[in-house]
Scaffold this motif. Structure first.
Motif, short mmCIF file in Angstrom:
data_model
loop_
_atom_site.label_atom_id
_atom_site.label_comp_id
_atom_site.label_asym_id
_atom_site.label_seq_id
_atom_site.Cartn_x
_atom_site.Cartn_y
_atom_site.Cartn_z
N UNK A 25 7.08 14.27 28.42
CA UNK A 25 8.23 14.97 28.99
C UNK A 25 9.15 15.58 27.93
N UNK A 26 8.76 15.53 26.66
CA UNK A 26 9.59 16.06 25.58
C UNK A 26 9.40 17.57 25.45
N UNK A 27 10.49 18.25 25.09
CA UNK A 27 10.48 19.69 24.84
C UNK A 27 11.10 19.90 23.47
N UNK A 28 10.28 20.17 22.46
CA UNK A 28 10.73 20.31 21.08
C UNK A 28 10.83 21.78 20.73
N UNK A 29 11.99 22.21 20.22
CA UNK A 29 12.17 23.59 19.81
C UNK A 29 12.49 23.62 18.32
N UNK A 30 11.63 24.29 17.57
CA UNK A 30 11.79 24.37 16.13
C UNK A 30 10.45 24.22 15.44
N UNK A 31 10.45 24.48 14.15
CA UNK A 31 9.23 24.39 13.36
C UNK A 31 9.02 22.97 12.88
N UNK A 32 7.75 22.59 12.73
CA UNK A 32 7.39 21.25 12.28
C UNK A 32 6.50 21.37 11.05
N UNK A 33 6.85 20.66 9.98
CA UNK A 33 6.02 20.59 8.78
C UNK A 33 5.83 19.12 8.46
N UNK A 34 4.58 18.69 8.23
CA UNK A 34 4.32 17.27 8.07
C UNK A 34 3.02 17.03 7.31
N UNK A 35 2.81 15.76 6.95
CA UNK A 35 1.54 15.26 6.43
C UNK A 35 1.19 14.05 7.27
N UNK A 36 -0.03 13.96 7.73
CA UNK A 36 -0.45 12.86 8.60
C UNK A 36 -1.04 13.41 9.87
N UNK A 37 -0.61 12.86 11.01
CA UNK A 37 -1.12 13.32 12.30
C UNK A 37 0.04 13.63 13.24
N UNK A 38 -0.17 14.63 14.07
CA UNK A 38 0.81 15.01 15.09
C UNK A 38 0.07 15.13 16.40
N UNK A 39 0.49 14.35 17.39
CA UNK A 39 -0.09 14.44 18.73
C UNK A 39 0.96 15.04 19.65
N UNK A 40 0.57 16.11 20.34
CA UNK A 40 1.49 16.81 21.22
C UNK A 40 1.05 16.59 22.66
N UNK A 41 1.84 15.79 23.38
CA UNK A 41 1.62 15.57 24.80
C UNK A 41 2.61 16.39 25.62
N UNK A 42 3.71 16.80 24.99
CA UNK A 42 4.76 17.59 25.65
C UNK A 42 4.66 19.05 25.25
N UNK A 43 5.82 19.67 25.00
CA UNK A 43 5.89 21.09 24.70
C UNK A 43 6.56 21.30 23.35
N UNK A 44 5.97 22.18 22.52
CA UNK A 44 6.56 22.56 21.24
C UNK A 44 6.69 24.07 21.22
N UNK A 45 7.90 24.55 20.95
CA UNK A 45 8.14 25.98 20.76
C UNK A 45 8.52 26.18 19.30
#
Length: 139
Positions: A25-45
């Motif tokens: 149910x999460x809605x993330x707005x913005x850029x993401x920079x990372x090392x590791x793993x990212x699992x997206x079950x919600x929405x990323x803009x």
């Protein structure tokens, strides 16, 4: 037999302790920079960039922006280009509107792509201008 494939399947569990989850149910707005793993079950803009690691867009996940990572597994919806410098896997519910740039790709029956496929060899340049600082604005 037949030169068995020695490449590992994409597995988010190999990044234990380094996994970020965007919940259903999460809605993330913005850029993401990372090392590791990212699992997206919600929405990323926004754009997603991983120097090392895995991006997984689950069945209910939605990304509106570019994805650039060594390994990408998609079973949800992506509106934007995807660059997987090592391994791209598209499961049956993957829906992509954008170009795919890949070194190795697996695609399950049912996945849909509206865009071009671009094989990345050692001499091919990566997507220009994709970093966590860039806009997701096409104007």
């Amino acid at each position: 037999m037949w030169g068995a494939d020695k490449r590992k399947k994409l597995d988010i569990n190999q990044y234990s302790g380094k996994t970020t989850i965007i919940a259903l149910d999460a809605d993330f707005q913005g850029n993401i920079q990372f090392t590791g793993a990212l699992q997206i079950d919600g929405r990323v803009e926004g754009n997603i960039v991983a120097d090392k690691g895995l991006v997984r867009v689950s069945e209910h996940g939605i990304v509106e922006g570019t994805i650039k990572a060594p390994s990408v597994l998609i079973n949800g919806q992506v509106v934007g280009d995807v660059e997987a410098s090592e391994h791209l896997e598209l499961d049956s519910k993957a829906r992509i509107q954008g170009d795919l740039h890949y070194r190795f790709m697996e695609m399950v029956m049912g996945a849909q792509i509206s865009g071009a496929l671009h094989y990345l060899d050692d001499a091919a340049p990566t997507l220009p201008g994709i970093d966590a600082e860039s806009d997701n604005d096409n104007s």
